[in-house]
Design an enzyme around this catalytic site. Structure first.
Site, PDB file in Angstrom:
ATOM      1  N   ASP A 185     -37.333 -33.709  48.516  1.00 44.46           N
ATOM      2  CA  ASP A 185     -37.553 -32.746  49.595  1.00 44.46           C
ATOM      3  C   ASP A 185     -36.597 -33.025  50.737  1.00 44.46           C
ATOM      4  OD1 ASP A 185     -39.545 -31.886  48.042  1.00 44.46           O
ATOM      5  OD2 ASP A 185     -41.196 -32.374  49.419  1.00 44.46           O
ATOM      6  N   GLU A 230     -33.565 -34.354  50.659  1.00 46.73           N
ATOM      7  CA  GLU A 230     -32.206 -33.853  50.381  1.00 46.73           C
ATOM      8  C   GLU A 230     -32.149 -32.330  50.544  1.00 46.73           C
ATOM      9  OE1 GLU A 230     -30.185 -36.373  46.915  1.00 46.73           O
ATOM     10  OE2 GLU A 230     -32.342 -36.104  46.646  1.00 46.73           O
ATOM     11  N   PHE A 231     -33.216 -31.677  50.057  1.00 46.12           N
ATOM     12  CA  PHE A 231     -33.272 -30.220  50.154  1.00 46.12           C
ATOM     13  C   PHE A 231     -33.246 -29.801  51.628  1.00 46.12           C
ATOM     14  CE2 PHE A 231     -35.292 -26.097  50.311  1.00 46.12           C
ATOM     15  CZ  PHE A 231     -34.779 -25.445  49.195  1.00 46.12           C
ATOM     16  N   ASP A 232     -34.104 -30.450  52.420  1.00 47.03           N
ATOM     17  CA  ASP A 232     -34.197 -30.085  53.838  1.00 47.03           C
ATOM     18  C   ASP A 232     -32.885 -30.329  54.569  1.00 47.03           C
ATOM     19  OD1 ASP A 232     -36.762 -29.365  53.394  1.00 47.03           O
ATOM     20  OD2 ASP A 232     -37.661 -31.191  54.210  1.00 47.03           O
ATOM     21  N   SER A 272     -53.236   2.265  39.194  1.00 53.61           N
ATOM     22  CA  SER A 272     -54.193   1.179  38.990  1.00 53.61           C
ATOM     23  C   SER A 272     -54.532   1.131  37.498  1.00 53.61           C
ATOM     24  CB  SER A 272     -55.431   1.386  39.845  1.00 53.61           C
ATOM     25  OG  SER A 272     -55.964   2.637  39.563  1.00 53.61           O
ATOM     26  N   LEU A 273     -55.470   0.299  37.134  1.00 52.84           N
ATOM     27  CA  LEU A 273     -55.825   0.158  35.728  1.00 52.84           C
ATOM     28  C   LEU A 273     -57.284   0.520  35.535  1.00 52.84           C
ATOM     29  CD1 LEU A 273     -54.264  -3.332  34.921  1.00 52.84           C
ATOM     30  CD2 LEU A 273     -53.496  -1.136  34.039  1.00 52.84           C
ATOM     31  N   GLU A 279     -52.241 -10.301  28.878  1.00 61.55           N
ATOM     32  CA  GLU A 279     -51.758 -11.118  30.011  1.00 61.55           C
ATOM     33  C   GLU A 279     -52.940 -11.431  30.901  1.00 61.55           C
ATOM     34  OE1 GLU A 279     -49.124  -8.565  32.173  1.00 61.55           O
ATOM     35  OE2 GLU A 279     -47.927  -8.179  30.391  1.00 61.55           O
ATOM     36  N   LYS A 286     -54.945 -11.282  34.385  1.00 68.00           N
ATOM     37  CA  LYS A 286     -55.000 -10.377  35.535  1.00 68.00           C
ATOM     38  C   LYS A 286     -55.040 -11.257  36.775  1.00 68.00           C
ATOM     39  CE  LYS A 286     -57.324  -6.202  37.126  1.00 68.00           C
ATOM     40  NZ  LYS A 286     -57.239  -6.494  38.522  1.00 68.00           N
ATOM     41  N   ASP A 319     -55.227 -12.377  40.569  1.00 68.96           N
ATOM     42  CA  ASP A 319     -56.062 -11.832  41.636  1.00 68.96           C
ATOM     43  C   ASP A 319     -55.397 -12.058  42.994  1.00 68.96           C
ATOM     44  OD1 ASP A 319     -58.170 -10.616  42.777  1.00 68.96           O
ATOM     45  OD2 ASP A 319     -59.559 -12.297  42.587  1.00 68.96           O
ATOM     46  N   GLU A 329     -47.689  -9.658  41.360  1.00 62.33           N
ATOM     47  CA  GLU A 329     -48.770  -9.985  42.268  1.00 62.33           C
ATOM     48  C   GLU A 329     -48.332 -11.116  43.190  1.00 62.33           C
ATOM     49  OE1 GLU A 329     -51.067  -7.889  41.286  1.00 62.33           O
ATOM     50  OE2 GLU A 329     -52.944  -8.542  42.205  1.00 62.33           O
ATOM     51  N   TYR A 357     -45.044  -9.007  36.402  1.00 64.26           N
ATOM     52  CA  TYR A 357     -45.590  -8.609  35.105  1.00 64.26           C
ATOM     53  C   TYR A 357     -45.214  -7.209  34.629  1.00 64.26           C
ATOM     54  CZ  TYR A 357     -49.096  -7.091  38.522  1.00 64.26           C
ATOM     55  OH  TYR A 357     -49.722  -6.571  39.616  1.00 64.26           O
ATOM     56  N   LYS A 377     -52.016  -4.455  27.300  1.00 65.09           N
ATOM     57  CA  LYS A 377     -51.033  -3.376  27.412  1.00 65.09           C
ATOM     58  C   LYS A 377     -50.391  -3.094  26.056  1.00 65.09           C
ATOM     59  CE  LYS A 377     -49.585  -5.159  31.917  1.00 65.09           C
ATOM     60  NZ  LYS A 377     -48.518  -5.795  32.688  1.00 65.09           N
ATOM     61  N   LYS A 431     -62.403  -7.318  32.808  1.00 62.13           N
ATOM     62  CA  LYS A 431     -62.744  -8.155  33.962  1.00 62.13           C
ATOM     63  C   LYS A 431     -63.671  -9.287  33.540  1.00 62.13           C
ATOM     64  CE  LYS A 431     -62.470  -6.592  37.940  1.00 62.13           C
ATOM     65  NZ  LYS A 431     -61.713  -6.268  39.093  1.00 62.13           N
ATOM     66  N   CYS A 467     -81.721 -14.235  72.384  1.00 63.93           N
ATOM     67  CA  CYS A 467     -82.275 -13.866  73.697  1.00 63.93           C
ATOM     68  C   CYS A 467     -83.779 -13.559  73.626  1.00 63.93           C
ATOM     69  CB  CYS A 467     -81.509 -12.688  74.286  1.00 63.93           C
ATOM     70  SG  CYS A 467     -81.826 -11.135  73.422  1.00 63.93           S
TER      71      CYS A 467
HETATM   72  S1  IVH Z   1     -50.023  -3.943  35.126  1.00 67.41           S
HETATM   73  C1  IVH Z   1     -49.824   0.619  35.571  1.00 67.41           C
HETATM   74  N1  IVH Z   1     -50.517  -6.480  34.807  1.00 67.41           N
HETATM   75  O1  IVH Z   1     -54.300  -5.158  38.750  1.00 67.41           O
HETATM   76  C2  IVH Z   1     -50.500  -0.628  35.879  1.00 67.41           C
HETATM   77  N2  IVH Z   1     -51.467  -5.391  36.696  1.00 67.41           N
HETATM   78  O2  IVH Z   1     -56.238  -2.920  38.673  1.00 67.41           O
HETATM   79  C3  IVH Z   1     -49.547  -1.657  36.283  1.00 67.41           C
HETATM   80  N3  IVH Z   1     -52.773  -6.864  38.146  1.00 67.41           N
HETATM   81  O3  IVH Z   1     -52.604  -2.928  40.829  1.00 67.41           O
HETATM   82  C4  IVH Z   1     -50.209  -2.920  36.516  1.00 67.41           C
HETATM   83  N4  IVH Z   1     -52.460  -8.705  36.994  1.00 67.41           N
HETATM   84  O4  IVH Z   1     -52.201  -5.396  41.183  1.00 67.41           O
HETATM   85  C5  IVH Z   1     -50.737  -5.393  35.567  1.00 67.41           C
HETATM   86  N5  IVH Z   1     -50.848  -8.730  34.388  1.00 67.41           N
HETATM   87  C6  IVH Z   1     -51.052  -7.668  35.148  1.00 67.41           C
HETATM   88  C7  IVH Z   1     -51.820  -7.712  36.331  1.00 67.41           C
HETATM   89  C8  IVH Z   1     -52.017  -6.538  37.080  1.00 67.41           C
HETATM   90  C9  IVH Z   1     -53.026  -8.178  38.077  1.00 67.41           C
HETATM   91  C10 IVH Z   1     -53.284  -5.994  39.219  1.00 67.41           C
HETATM   92  C11 IVH Z   1     -52.262  -5.074  39.828  1.00 67.41           C
HETATM   93  C12 IVH Z   1     -52.823  -3.696  39.693  1.00 67.41           C
HETATM   94  C13 IVH Z   1     -54.270  -3.950  39.470  1.00 67.41           C
HETATM   95  C14 IVH Z   1     -54.871  -2.835  38.670  1.00 67.41           C
END
Ligand code: IVH
Length: 728
Positions: A31, A33-35, A80-81, A109, A111, A113, A169, A221, A284, A308, A405
């Site tokens: 660290d 050397e890096f700094d 979203s998913l 993959e 998910k 958080d 993420e 991802y 996916k 989930k 009170c």
């Molecule tokens: S794919 C079209 N891959 O989950 C969808 N999303 O509920 C593209 N997330 O908004 C997202 N891990 O923020 C994808 N391995 C993963 C993920 C992931 C977390 C989140 C992402 C998304 C939300 C959907």
């Protein structure tokens, strides 16, 4: 060696060591050397500003300059998913895919958080980092993301497309989260709820130097772009890894349901060992051609789904119950627990919501209780283990008077909570109102934190928000932990708060249900506090976002004599109680009223509204006989459209609107050739927040039309489906 060569060399080496440390977890140098190298680079860059580079590794330490986030329109919507909560539901998803396209390889993959981010790279350099926002538009948080060490500022390897986006993420590892909360606890600041909120909150910090210290991480991802050089997802991520991105190893190609189930079962337990939070598995379809075939629903791709994990539970003893009184007088029962480890953090307190909830669970001190973590600020108690109840336990009797009170508590119709009605005399309520008033989003009085407010209250210097404006430095300086300099600073920032615009003052008053947005609408609609104060219930509900409940709360607030006295004193102190008249860019929309509805390609709704006002026009919330034009975007409400047609109101598109402005602006120009961005540009920089293309580096404009924006002439049809189809 010339300074320029040395700078280039240091940048190369620092980028490499950074990658080794933060992406590969395999540092090659200490660290120290890096700094030392970083120090040398920063010094050289300071001495030779002509060699500045926005992607220099020195930006990782961030800057103290604060920035407002401009909004940017995503080139591809951030969807979203769909969620599934059981393996059965997940198998149904797989069945549907098989039925539509036959057997398909699936990539499983984790998910992650955290909070979603989209990174745009042009010529191998990071040019934009945007939050998800509403999926169509997000915030430009590039300066902050540049400080995240695992995000490559420049790509390595080869084969990356000249322009592409990569999504992932931003995560806060548990270690960073715990350290941050320990610091906050020591400083008496409120704790952050969970790593997800902490990550999202950190990205929205105004000063990137704060972000740099918070220890965020970023896992990618998903790639997005036109004509990506891949035929499947797996391959695209393996390649992305060679370009320097952090792509998780916890991925697997699955060909059968059993393989998918295995992946899920494995990670349901194994995730507990991970240093960052995950809340499920994403499944996916691998092949891009099959993805195209499957398409999208309005919100989510049909080729992916999230499974989930069940929320983690912990069993622990309820030691005692406290009651907290908030700024509105609402009483919240809070459980004190024997400390227990849950989803990576130690839990000591949990909310019990209200009397009804407690009765429903028949919860008693001494009980063993189940604690779960949702997304809320504090964990909640979801059940009682009755089999372990001590033999001598008695039902718990809810309190009947304020724990502070001692005023008898009341219940309002339709509200689950008890309230202490002694607004003017109950310490936590008074303190809560003052603390709300000084918040950054309200009056933004720097230097005054919760502790100082308590100090002022306990020394009888401040009893309400108007008292702040009577304070003198001599009164503050002798107080513990303050001193002359802090005292002067506090008085200075109180004085500066008289410049805070009226909308924020209205929010700062802390009227029940009047949040930031409602306050903005009210300020815009009524223009002054007097007008809001004198408005009838019927007049109040005419403002956007204001319904009966809010209107009643406003009326109730101003009916209170004490509140009116406070307002008189704020007025005397010079606080802004009127919206400032803005300087008009032109008068060309004078006398015209507009209703904006739907989503637009070139401007956000707020931008359109701002343009209208800047050019002397009026925005109306609803279509009525007084409306001149309805600017209709995608997905606008059918009721509005119908009403406008019925009333014979002119319905115009975004392009028509732009042309209308442009026409008046430059009568000699051919209106048809005037681009949207040029029209917007007449209203100043704020109005031209465009697509990432608009904001990119000068080279990216080469070959584009004069304005460089993604206007209809060059881009594919603004049909959102067509654009979604390009998201892989
Ligand atoms: S794919 C079209 N891959 O989950 C969808 N999303 O509920 C593209 N997330 O908004 C997202 N891990 O923020 C994808 N391995 C993963 C993920 C992931 C977390 C989140 C992402 C998304 C939300 C959907």
């Amino acid at each position: 060696m010339t300074p320029q060569t040395r700078i280039a060399e240091l940048r190369l080496q620092l980028d490499r060591h950074n990658y080794k440390y933060y992406v590969e977890n395999a540092p090659e140098i200490s660290d120290f050397e890096f700094d030392t190298m970083m120090r040398e680079l920063i010094d050289l860059e300071r001495e030779y500003p002509q060699y500045a580079d926005p992607n220099s590794p020195s930006v990782r330490v961030g800057s103290d300059l604060t920035s407002e986030f401009r909004s940017v329109r995503h080139r591809f919507p951030m969807l979203s998913l769909g969620n599934t909560y059981s393996l059965d539901e997940l198998h149904e998803f797989i069945d549907r895919i098989e039925k539509e396209v036959g057997q398909a390889e699936l990539v499983c993959e984790l998910k992650f958080d955290g909070t979603a981010i989209s990174l745009t790279y042009e010529h191998g350099e990071l040019v934009l980092a945007a939050t998800r926002g509403d999926g169509v538009e997000g915030d430009d948080v590039t300066a902050n993301v540049r400080t995240i060490r695992s995000v490559p500022l420049r790509l390595q390897g080869k084969g990356w497309p000249e322009l592409f986006e990569i999504r992932g993420e931003v995560l806060m590892p548990y270690a960073s989260f715990d350290r941050l909360n320990a610091e906050r606890e020591a400083a008496g600041e409120p704790l952050l709820a969970n790593p997800r909120n902490a990550a999202a909150g950190t990205l929205k910090q105004q000063a990137s130097s704060v972000v740099a210290r918070r220890g965020l991480d970023c896992t990618l991802y998903q790639l997005a772009g036109d004509n990506l050089p891949f035929t499947n997802h797996w391959e695209s991520l393996q390649q992305a890894r060679t370009w320097g991105f952090k792509v998780s190893d916890a991925m697997r190609i699955c060909r059968t349901r059993a393989e998918v189930d295995d992946f899920i079962n494995h990670w349901d337990t194994a995730r507990r060992e991970l240093p960052f939070p995950t809340d499920g598995v994403v499944i996916k379809v691998n092949d891009f051609a099959l993805r195209r075939q499957l398409g999208f629903t309005a919100k989510a791709p049909k080729w992916a789904v999230a499974y989930k994990f069940k929320a983690e539970q912990a069993l622990t003893r309820l030691v005692s119950i406290d009651f907290q009184v908030g700024r509105t007088g609402a009483v919240t029962p809070v459980a004190n627990l024997e400390p227990v480890l849950l989803a990576g953090t130690t839990v000591r307190r949990a909310t019990l919501h209200n009397a009804e909830q407690m009765a429903l669970l028949d919860i008693r001190p001494g009980d063993m209780v189940y604690v779960e973590k949702g997304g809320e600020i504090i964990p909640k108690i979801t059940g009682v283990e009755h089999s372990e109840r001590p033999a001598d336990s008695r039902p718990f009797a809810y309190i009947t008077e304020c724990p502070v009170c001692h005023t008898p508590l009341v219940r309002y119709e339709g509200e689950a909570k008890h309230y202490c009605p002694n607004a003017g005399g109950c310490r936590p309520q008074i303190l809560g109102r003052i603390i709300h008033f000084i918040r950054r989003k309200a009056m933004d009085i720097e230097g005054l934190g919760e502790e100082t407010v308590e100090l002022l209250y306990d020394h009888a210097l401040v009893r309400n928000v108007a008292d702040l404006y009577d304070l003198r430095a001599e009164q503050l300086a002798p107080l513990p932990r303050l001193g002359e300099r802090s005292a002067e600073n506090i008085i200075g920032s109180i004085r500066r708060s008289t410049e805070v615009p009226f909308a924020r003052v209205l929010f700062a008053l802390g009227i029940r249900f009047v949040g930031e947005t409602t306050a903005k609408y009210l300020a815009g609609h009524f223009g002054s506090l007097d007008a809001v104060m004198n408005a009838s219930r019927e007049e109040l509900v005419e403002a956007d976002e204001v319904g009966d409940r809010i209107a009643d709360a406003i009326r109730e607030y101003f009916a209170d004599e004490e509140n009116r006295r406070i307002i008189d004193r704020l007025r005397e102190a010079g606080v802004q109680l009127e919206a400032k008249a803005r300087t008009l860019a032109s008068n060309r929309l004078a006398g015209k009223s507009f209703v904006i509805s739907g989503r637009f390609l070139n401007h956000s709704r707020d931008e359109l509204k701002e343009l209208i006002e800047l050019h002397g026009g009026r925005n109306l919330a609803a279509v009525s006989a007084n409306t001149d034009y309805l600017v209709a975007g995608e997905k606008m409400g059918p009721a509005k459209l119908k009403k406008a047609e019925k009333l014979g109101i002119r319905i115009i598109s975004e392009e028509d609107f732009d042309a209308m402005l442009a026409e008046a602006e430059a009568p000699e120009a051919e209106p048809a050739e005037t681009s949207a961005a040029e029209a917007g540009a007449t209203a100043g920089p704020k109005a031209v927040d465009g697509t990432p293309g608009t904001e990119a580096t000068p080279d990216s404009r080469a070959g584009r039309a004069t304005d460089g924006s993604a206007t209809a002439s060059e881009e594919p049809a603004p049909d959102s489906r067509a654009r979604q189809g390009e998201l892989f």
